[in-house]
Scaffold this active site. Structure first.
Site, PDB file in Angstrom:
ATOM      1  N   ASP A 157      -3.991   0.610   2.193  1.00 46.11           N
ATOM      2  CA  ASP A 157      -4.342  -0.803   2.349  1.00 46.11           C
ATOM      3  C   ASP A 157      -5.850  -0.899   2.562  1.00 46.11           C
ATOM      4  O   ASP A 157      -6.322  -0.930   3.693  1.00 46.11           O
ATOM      5  CB  ASP A 157      -3.619  -1.406   3.555  1.00 46.11           C
ATOM      6  CG  ASP A 157      -2.119  -1.447   3.380  1.00 46.11           C
ATOM      7  OD1 ASP A 157      -1.639  -2.345   2.681  1.00 46.11           O
ATOM      8  OD2 ASP A 157      -1.428  -0.584   3.956  1.00 46.11           O
ATOM      9  N   ARG A 184      -8.448   1.235   5.595  1.00 36.98           N
ATOM     10  CA  ARG A 184      -7.993   2.544   6.057  1.00 36.98           C
ATOM     11  C   ARG A 184      -9.065   3.615   5.894  1.00 36.98           C
ATOM     12  O   ARG A 184      -9.175   4.509   6.717  1.00 36.98           O
ATOM     13  CB  ARG A 184      -6.735   2.980   5.281  1.00 36.98           C
ATOM     14  CG  ARG A 184      -5.637   1.933   5.209  1.00 36.98           C
ATOM     15  CD  ARG A 184      -5.155   1.467   6.555  1.00 36.98           C
ATOM     16  NE  ARG A 184      -4.067   0.506   6.450  1.00 36.98           N
ATOM     17  CZ  ARG A 184      -3.778  -0.407   7.355  1.00 36.98           C
ATOM     18  NH1 ARG A 184      -4.502  -0.506   8.457  1.00 36.98           N
ATOM     19  NH2 ARG A 184      -2.774  -1.246   7.175  1.00 36.98           N
ATOM     20  N   ARG A 205      -7.783 -12.494   5.883  1.00 37.67           N
ATOM     21  CA  ARG A 205      -7.334 -11.617   4.795  1.00 37.67           C
ATOM     22  C   ARG A 205      -7.136 -12.407   3.504  1.00 37.67           C
ATOM     23  O   ARG A 205      -7.067 -11.820   2.424  1.00 37.67           O
ATOM     24  CB  ARG A 205      -6.034 -10.920   5.191  1.00 37.67           C
ATOM     25  CG  ARG A 205      -6.176 -10.019   6.411  1.00 37.67           C
ATOM     26  CD  ARG A 205      -4.812  -9.570   6.912  1.00 37.67           C
ATOM     27  NE  ARG A 205      -4.109  -8.762   5.934  1.00 37.67           N
ATOM     28  CZ  ARG A 205      -2.803  -8.488   6.001  1.00 37.67           C
ATOM     29  NH1 ARG A 205      -2.063  -8.983   6.989  1.00 37.67           N
ATOM     30  NH2 ARG A 205      -2.244  -7.738   5.077  1.00 37.67           N
ATOM     31  N   LYS A 223      -0.524  -9.390  -3.046  1.00 37.10           N
ATOM     32  CA  LYS A 223       0.454  -9.545  -1.981  1.00 37.10           C
ATOM     33  C   LYS A 223       0.181 -10.836  -1.217  1.00 37.10           C
ATOM     34  O   LYS A 223      -0.932 -11.348  -1.245  1.00 37.10           O
ATOM     35  CB  LYS A 223       0.424  -8.332  -1.047  1.00 37.10           C
ATOM     36  CG  LYS A 223      -0.905  -8.070  -0.327  1.00 37.10           C
ATOM     37  CD  LYS A 223      -0.851  -6.747   0.421  1.00 37.10           C
ATOM     38  CE  LYS A 223      -2.078  -6.535   1.272  1.00 37.10           C
ATOM     39  NZ  LYS A 223      -2.121  -5.210   1.922  1.00 37.10           N
ATOM     40  N   HIS A 235       5.609  -8.765  10.953  1.00 39.76           N
ATOM     41  CA  HIS A 235       5.756  -7.449  11.573  1.00 39.76           C
ATOM     42  C   HIS A 235       6.695  -7.507  12.774  1.00 39.76           C
ATOM     43  O   HIS A 235       7.364  -6.531  13.097  1.00 39.76           O
ATOM     44  CB  HIS A 235       4.396  -6.908  12.035  1.00 39.76           C
ATOM     45  CG  HIS A 235       3.455  -6.586  10.910  1.00 39.76           C
ATOM     46  ND1 HIS A 235       2.686  -7.538  10.296  1.00 39.76           N
ATOM     47  CD2 HIS A 235       3.173  -5.413  10.290  1.00 39.76           C
ATOM     48  CE1 HIS A 235       1.955  -6.967   9.349  1.00 39.76           C
ATOM     49  NE2 HIS A 235       2.238  -5.687   9.320  1.00 39.76           N
ATOM     50  N   ASP A 240       6.918  -4.806   0.963  1.00 38.97           N
ATOM     51  CA  ASP A 240       6.118  -4.542   2.158  1.00 38.97           C
ATOM     52  C   ASP A 240       6.902  -3.525   2.986  1.00 38.97           C
ATOM     53  O   ASP A 240       8.056  -3.189   2.665  1.00 38.97           O
ATOM     54  CB  ASP A 240       5.875  -5.841   2.923  1.00 38.97           C
ATOM     55  CG  ASP A 240       4.596  -5.810   3.763  1.00 38.97           C
ATOM     56  OD1 ASP A 240       4.098  -4.699   4.037  1.00 38.97           O
ATOM     57  OD2 ASP A 240       4.122  -6.888   4.151  1.00 38.97           O
TER      58      ASP A 240
END
Length: 599
Positions: A136, A144, A205, A236, A249, A322
């Site tokens: 990601d 990352r 984002r 996404k 999440h 996801d």
């Protein structure tokens, strides 16, 4: 077939593709649509059932090298090394995170990628199928691979800059640097339209709250990443995660858009990504009753994944879930049922199931029992194989570790990043005409969010002749830290206070401490510049601030741009990519989309 369409539109001959991507002409030629179909079909015919099922899974493994033994792998998978994880499940892909020790530095990442590819190529007796290696790397607040890889300010900053060319250039550099370390698929760009200022998981984002702007910049990043950077992009989170106040999440969000609202707000960026030739699309663990009244999350919804994405939008590329470890997809069904339902819905790859043995065995059993037909299985495996061949991974699975430093974080990339960032800083309010700062010595207090961020900005200001003091208070400042910062402000000519999601009191009231810090600094009567270094919405909670800027990012490059704006070296050029509503009253707009002051 979306891929040939994109190549036709772009007019990329095989030699041109090879030149742009740094690939040999023969590699680019071998990746033509016809060659990819032939290789994928022939390879599929020689694969065992177990090998086919393995291609559907993407997961992580712990260890800095392919042969690093780690007890966490034993606990999760029953084997010790990342190479053994790949071999056990005959994986189609792996994903890198810092917490798996996968991304310490660029040469280490490249060596790990090569080791994992060797493990994958050794799996089959009749076939040799390399891995999709993903991460990601959205930039901004989600990345990352850290420095020295180029760190761009992220999607909403690009939205403030409004430049399609800048969005493409950022994606091209990101793609090239990832490709150099063996990452061949990026789970970016975010195509969600952030129309909810209280969205806890998307926010900056997203490029914008405007569907057309999000669509333009999403398409630009798809082309930059795929045509220029030569890795797979992933739009996404389909069908659109931008209007939720729940984090998928930790819960299962419900999007209450009507079908007309979905078509108008959420669909345009995904349509644009598909038109641009997007290689893969990631699902969202959200419930959208107007698209599927069953209450199933979109990841498990056949009306959404097949009826809308495949049939209505005509998408025939790779669809990846996801993370299947997220609460949004686990609340209704068990861990054995979720991967099977996702495949039945129309998904191709299953990302990070919480219990790999259970998920793999469940899919294998579903195929053997006939619940999932082998024809349906083959459709998804074919898409995985086709993507690997088209992107040149089959022809060149390995990377040159010695060449990494000639691509990753090079001066030309840094310079481009700074130019892009310099066009994104937004001056929202300058009521006291405090900015730009006149030249000359002054004492400046830098306080608020971020150990690294406050120090970085202080260093940039000191380089311009200021005497700086740092009083970092974090995202949840204590009363003692607030008192110390306010006392320090009394003896300084200027205070710059950085806020980070100071609006977010939905989960905890601790964020209100940031609001308290700003209000008490303003109450001193001393000059104060307030800077939101993440979501631009913070000013709604301290509207009395006379000077307010938004950087949308706390990256080093953004702090350099901020310093330039503060001192008038450049004029603020960013325009708000979202509306800023009043606190507690979303119908009252304080600062509208497109607002931005300059001089």
């Amino acid at each position: 077939m979306t891929r040939p369409t994109r190549r036709t539109v772009l007019g990329l001959a095989a030699a041109a593709v090879a030149g742009a991507a740094g690939l040999r002409p023969e590699v680019a030629a071998a990746s033509s649509p016809g060659a990819s179909h032939g290789w994928a079909t022939a390879t599929l015919a020689r694969m065992t059932l177990e090998e086919k099922v393995g291609q559907l899974f993407v997961t992580y493994a712990y260890g800095a090298t392919a042969d690093t033994a780690d007890q966490r792998n034993v606990t999760a998978y029953g084997v010790a090394t990342p190479a053994e994880v790949v071999a056990k499940y005959k994986l189609g892909g792996v994903i890198y995170f810092a917490w798996t020790d996968s991304v310490a530095n660029p040469p280490q990442i490249a060596a790990l990628s090569n080791g994992l590819q060797r493990a994958a190529l050794a799996v089959g007796t009749k076939v040799r199928v390399p891995l999709l290696i993903s991460t990601d790397q959205e930039h901004g607040v989600v990345f990352r691979v850290g420095p020295p890889a180029t760190q761009f300010p992220g999607a909403m900053a690009l939205g403030a800059g409004r430049s399609v060319a800048d969005a493409r250039a950022a994606a091209a550099i990101a793609g090239a640097e990832l490709r150099a370390v063996g990452v061949n698929q990026d789970y970016a760009p975010v195509a969600d339209v952030n129309v909810n200022p209280l969205n806890p998981v998307i926010g900056v984002r997203s490029f914008s709250s405007d569907p057309n702007l999000v669509a333009r910049l999403t398409a630009a990043q798809v082309i930059g990443m795929e045509a220029d950077g030569r890795i797979a992009a992933t739009a996404k989170h389909f069908p659109g995660h931008g209007d939720t106040a729940t984090d998928s999440h930790t819960g299962i969000p419900t999007i209450d858009h009507t079908r007309e609202e979905w078509e108008r707000i959420d669909a345009p960026p995904f349509r644009a990504a598909i038109k641009a030739g997007i290689d893969s699309i990631m699902t969202a663990h959200i419930v959208v009753p107007s698209l599927d009244p069953s209450g199933d999350p979109a990841t498990l919804s056949k009306p959404i994944m097949t009826g809308i994405l495949r049939e209505q939008l005509g998408y025939d590329g790779l669809v990846v879930t996801d993370s299947l470890g997220m609460a949004g997809v686990r609340q209704k069904y068990g861990d054995a049922e979720v991967p099977v339902l996702a495949l039945e819905a129309g998904v191709d790859q299953l990302l990070m199931p919480p219990r790999m043995d259970i998920a793999y065995d469940a899919v294998l059993a579903a195929v053997r029992s006939g619940r999932i037909s082998e024809k349906r299985l083959n459709q998804s495996v074919y898409r995985v194989l086709r993507l690997k061949h088209r992107n040149g991974i089959v022809a060149r699975p390995m990377v040159d570790v010695a060449a990494v430093s000639s691509v990753v974080g090079i001066p030309a990339h840094y310079a481009t990043n700074q130019r892009i960032s310099d066009r994104t800083t937004t001056l929202v309010k300058n009521a006291a005409s405090l900015l730009p700062l006149a030249s000359g010595p002054r004492k400046i207090l830098v306080t608020g969010y971020g150990v690294a961020t406050t120090q970085t900005l202080a260093n940039r200001l000191a380089a311009r002749g200021a005497t700086t003091t740092v009083r970092q208070t974090g995202a949840t400042p204590t009363d003692a830290a607030i008192t110390a910062a306010v006392a320090a402000a009394q003896s300084h000519d200027l205070t710059v206070v950085l806020t980070m999601k100071a609006w977010d009191t939905l989960v905890t009231d601790k964020q209100a401490k940031q609001q308290k810090l700003v209000k008490e600094l303003l109450a001193t009567g001393r000059p104060v510049v307030v800077v939101a270094v993440r979501d631009p919405y913070d000013i709604a909670y301290f509207p009395e601030a006379a000077t307010y800027l938004a950087t949308y990012s706390y990256a080093d490059v953004s702090m350099e741009s901020l310093a330039k704006v503060l001192y008038g070296e450049i004029a603020p050029a960013g325009k708000l990519p979202v509306d800023i509503p009043a606190a507690g009253d979303p119908s009252k707009i304080l600062y509208a989309f497109g607002h931005g002051l300059t001089w």
